[in-house]
Motif scaffolding. Structure first.
Motif, PDB file in Angstrom:
ATOM      1  N   MET A  88      -9.087  32.627  26.443  1.00  0.00           N
ATOM      2  CA  MET A  88      -9.343  33.620  27.485  1.00  0.00           C
ATOM      3  C   MET A  88      -8.486  33.398  28.721  1.00  0.00           C
ATOM      4  O   MET A  88      -8.515  34.192  29.666  1.00  0.00           O
ATOM      5  N   GLY A  89      -7.717  32.295  28.729  1.00  0.00           N
ATOM      6  CA  GLY A  89      -6.822  32.037  29.839  1.00  0.00           C
ATOM      7  C   GLY A  89      -7.410  31.236  30.975  1.00  0.00           C
ATOM      8  O   GLY A  89      -6.832  31.184  32.074  1.00  0.00           O
ATOM      9  N   VAL A  90      -8.562  30.598  30.753  1.00  0.00           N
ATOM     10  CA  VAL A  90      -9.160  29.764  31.794  1.00  0.00           C
ATOM     11  C   VAL A  90      -8.241  28.572  32.063  1.00  0.00           C
ATOM     12  O   VAL A  90      -7.844  27.872  31.122  1.00  0.00           O
ATOM     13  N   PRO A  91      -7.889  28.300  33.323  1.00  0.00           N
ATOM     14  CA  PRO A  91      -6.921  27.237  33.640  1.00  0.00           C
ATOM     15  C   PRO A  91      -7.524  25.836  33.583  1.00  0.00           C
ATOM     16  O   PRO A  91      -7.624  25.145  34.590  1.00  0.00           O
ATOM     17  N   SER A  92      -7.933  25.418  32.406  1.00  0.00           N
ATOM     18  CA  SER A  92      -8.480  24.069  32.221  1.00  0.00           C
ATOM     19  C   SER A  92      -7.553  23.276  31.319  1.00  0.00           C
ATOM     20  O   SER A  92      -6.805  23.856  30.527  1.00  0.00           O
ATOM     21  N   GLN A  93      -7.600  21.958  31.431  1.00  0.00           N
ATOM     22  CA  GLN A  93      -6.731  21.100  30.640  1.00  0.00           C
ATOM     23  C   GLN A  93      -7.474  19.852  30.186  1.00  0.00           C
ATOM     24  O   GLN A  93      -8.546  19.534  30.696  1.00  0.00           O
ATOM     25  N   SER A  94      -6.878  19.168  29.197  1.00  0.00           N
ATOM     26  CA  SER A  94      -7.389  17.870  28.755  1.00  0.00           C
ATOM     27  C   SER A  94      -6.199  16.914  28.697  1.00  0.00           C
ATOM     28  O   SER A  94      -5.208  17.207  28.037  1.00  0.00           O
ATOM     29  N   HIS A  95      -6.299  15.805  29.371  1.00  0.00           N
ATOM     30  CA  HIS A  95      -5.202  14.837  29.392  1.00  0.00           C
ATOM     31  C   HIS A  95      -5.202  14.014  28.101  1.00  0.00           C
ATOM     32  O   HIS A  95      -6.247  13.808  27.475  1.00  0.00           O
ATOM     33  N   ASN A  96      -4.024  13.525  27.712  1.00  0.00           N
ATOM     34  CA  ASN A  96      -3.903  12.721  26.493  1.00  0.00           C
ATOM     35  C   ASN A  96      -4.756  11.463  26.524  1.00  0.00           C
ATOM     36  O   ASN A  96      -5.173  10.962  25.481  1.00  0.00           O
ATOM     37  N   ILE A  97      -5.013  10.936  27.717  1.00  0.00           N
ATOM     38  CA  ILE A  97      -5.795   9.707  27.806  1.00  0.00           C
ATOM     39  C   ILE A  97      -7.213   9.914  27.285  1.00  0.00           C
ATOM     40  O   ILE A  97      -7.805   9.016  26.686  1.00  0.00           O
ATOM     41  N   PHE A  98      -7.762  11.127  27.461  1.00  0.00           N
ATOM     42  CA  PHE A  98      -9.103  11.402  26.964  1.00  0.00           C
ATOM     43  C   PHE A  98      -9.115  11.437  25.434  1.00  0.00           C
ATOM     44  O   PHE A  98     -10.041  10.952  24.796  1.00  0.00           O
ATOM     45  N   ARG A  99      -8.066  12.012  24.858  1.00  0.00           N
ATOM     46  CA  ARG A  99      -7.954  12.024  23.398  1.00  0.00           C
ATOM     47  C   ARG A  99      -7.840  10.605  22.857  1.00  0.00           C
ATOM     48  O   ARG A  99      -8.481  10.256  21.858  1.00  0.00           O
ATOM     49  N   LYS A 100      -7.051   9.773  23.536  1.00  0.00           N
ATOM     50  CA  LYS A 100      -6.875   8.394  23.088  1.00  0.00           C
ATOM     51  C   LYS A 100      -8.184   7.612  23.193  1.00  0.00           C
ATOM     52  O   LYS A 100      -8.506   6.801  22.309  1.00  0.00           O
ATOM     53  N   LEU A 125      -9.077  18.840  21.219  1.00  0.00           N
ATOM     54  CA  LEU A 125      -8.704  19.791  20.170  1.00  0.00           C
ATOM     55  C   LEU A 125      -8.812  21.227  20.668  1.00  0.00           C
ATOM     56  O   LEU A 125      -7.946  22.061  20.399  1.00  0.00           O
ATOM     57  N   GLY A 126      -9.884  21.527  21.386  1.00  0.00           N
ATOM     58  CA  GLY A 126     -10.077  22.888  21.880  1.00  0.00           C
ATOM     59  C   GLY A 126      -9.019  23.314  22.866  1.00  0.00           C
ATOM     60  O   GLY A 126      -8.652  24.499  22.930  1.00  0.00           O
ATOM     61  N   SER A 127      -8.479  22.366  23.632  1.00  0.00           N
ATOM     62  CA  SER A 127      -7.474  22.696  24.647  1.00  0.00           C
ATOM     63  C   SER A 127      -6.119  23.051  24.026  1.00  0.00           C
ATOM     64  O   SER A 127      -5.228  23.531  24.732  1.00  0.00           O
ATOM     65  N   LYS A 128      -5.959  22.824  22.718  1.00  0.00           N
ATOM     66  CA  LYS A 128      -4.695  23.134  22.047  1.00  0.00           C
ATOM     67  C   LYS A 128      -4.552  24.623  21.750  1.00  0.00           C
ATOM     68  O   LYS A 128      -3.476  25.085  21.394  1.00  0.00           O
ATOM     69  N   TYR A 129      -5.626  25.369  21.856  1.00  0.00           N
ATOM     70  CA  TYR A 129      -5.567  26.799  21.569  1.00  0.00           C
ATOM     71  C   TYR A 129      -4.921  27.530  22.742  1.00  0.00           C
ATOM     72  O   TYR A 129      -5.146  27.190  23.901  1.00  0.00           O
ATOM     73  N   GLY A 130      -4.152  28.565  22.412  1.00  0.00           N
ATOM     74  CA  GLY A 130      -3.504  29.352  23.443  1.00  0.00           C
ATOM     75  C   GLY A 130      -4.014  30.782  23.452  1.00  0.00           C
ATOM     76  O   GLY A 130      -4.689  31.220  22.508  1.00  0.00           O
ATOM     77  N   PRO A 131      -3.707  31.546  24.497  1.00  0.00           N
ATOM     78  CA  PRO A 131      -4.183  32.939  24.589  1.00  0.00           C
ATOM     79  C   PRO A 131      -3.704  33.827  23.451  1.00  0.00           C
ATOM     80  O   PRO A 131      -4.318  34.858  23.164  1.00  0.00           O
TER      81      PRO A 131
END
Length: 294
Positions: free
Chosen positions: A50-62, A249-255
């Motif tokens: 939906m274009g919400v400006p949120s992100q996930s840093h790689n450190i959280f995945r690690k 994983l969810g943050s990898k999706y794009g609009p």
């Protein structure tokens, strides 16, 4: 000025965390399967599309990968290791079967899901969603397609298999780490973090893929298999690790993903169902083989 820039840089990650946490709590309230993984994954994917400006840093995945690897390593008690050694021929055949099944999945996704071979391979591979998405990113495949395919697989498996097992009266007899002879304590956790960090460092130094999973798994496996019990990971730590993975994983999706999703997700779902049927037949064969020495 520096303070404003810092806050501006933190805001997308804070927003992403709050969205993921909200998804986990909602999924838990609805009694959904794997709520701390599926909830953050789905709500983060939807908001990202939906274009919400949120992100996930790689450190959280690690950090989430560390939780997965360490948790798995804590299951490798001496009894578990002995069982693995005794059943090694079946494990080898199981690995070969998994590779063949991965090839089947990749073929279906490439030809009917209309994605490139690398994306189809990692999307159809029999493995964890986080690990396959990580490898897909490393080899420049479409991470959103890989994550979505594994999301469909996880949803279908966790929704259907538990009910089937319940109807058949099938249950496991392996104790969880929490029920073993050691408990959670801070000092033991600090030691476990230090030791698994060495494993991660060595795996990274030798360029072994998924170092945060395999390195921590190998280190904790060596400890547990030698009856060195420092601590187990508390439910809060395990839930947080799942949240970080789902969020990542969810943050990898794009609009633009949904424009290509319907056909691809349909193929992913049908491929998963076919894989479940083939896997059930494979399991039945080995049951008959063990009973009648086929």
């Amino acid at each position: 000025m520096l303070r404003n820039l810092t806050l501006k840089g933190i805001t997308p990650y804070l927003l992403g965390f709050l969205i993921a946490l909200g998804g986990a709590l909602l999924a838990k309230f609805l009694n959904a399967p794997l709520p701390w993984l599926i909830g953050p994954l789905l709500i983060t994917a939807v908001t990202s599309m939906m274009g919400v400006p949120s992100q996930s840093h790689n450190i959280f995945r690690k950090l989430g990968q560390w939780v997965i690897g360490t948790s798995l390593g804590l299951y490798f008690t001496p009894h578990t290791v002995t069982t693995i050694i005794n059943f090694w021929p079946y494990l080898v055949l199981g690995c070969l079967f998994a590779l063949l099944l991965s090839m089947f999945n990749a073929f279906c996704l490439k030809h009917w899901g209309h994605v490139d071979f690398k994306t189809a391979w990692f999307a159809g591979a029999v493995g964890g969603a986080s690990e396959m998405s990580n490898l897909a990113e490393h080899y420049h495949a479409r991470v959103d397609s890989v994550a979505s395919s594994h999301s469909v697989r996880v949803l279908l498996v966790v929704v259907t298999l538990p009910f089937i097992y319940k109807m058949l009266g099938v249950h496991g007899d392996i104790a969880s780490p929490a029920s073993l002879s050691y408990h959670f304590n801070i000092w033991g956790l600090l030691q476990l973090i230090a030791i698994t960090s060495v494993g991660i460092f060595l795996f990274s130094k030798f360029h072994i893929p998924n170092a945060w999973v395999l390195g921590s798994l190998g280190a904790s496996l060596l400890l547990t298999s030698n009856e060195i019990h420092l601590t187990h990971l508390s439910p809060m730590i395990q839930s947080t690790g799942q949240l970080f993975i789902g969020w990542s994983l969810g943050s990898k999706y794009g609009p633009d993903f949904f424009k290509k999703a319907p056909r691809y997700l349909t193929v992913s779902a049908l491929t998963t169902v076919a894989a479940l049927v083939v896997s059930a037949d494979f399991r039945l064969y080995f049951i008959l083989a063990s009973q009648y020495s086929i």
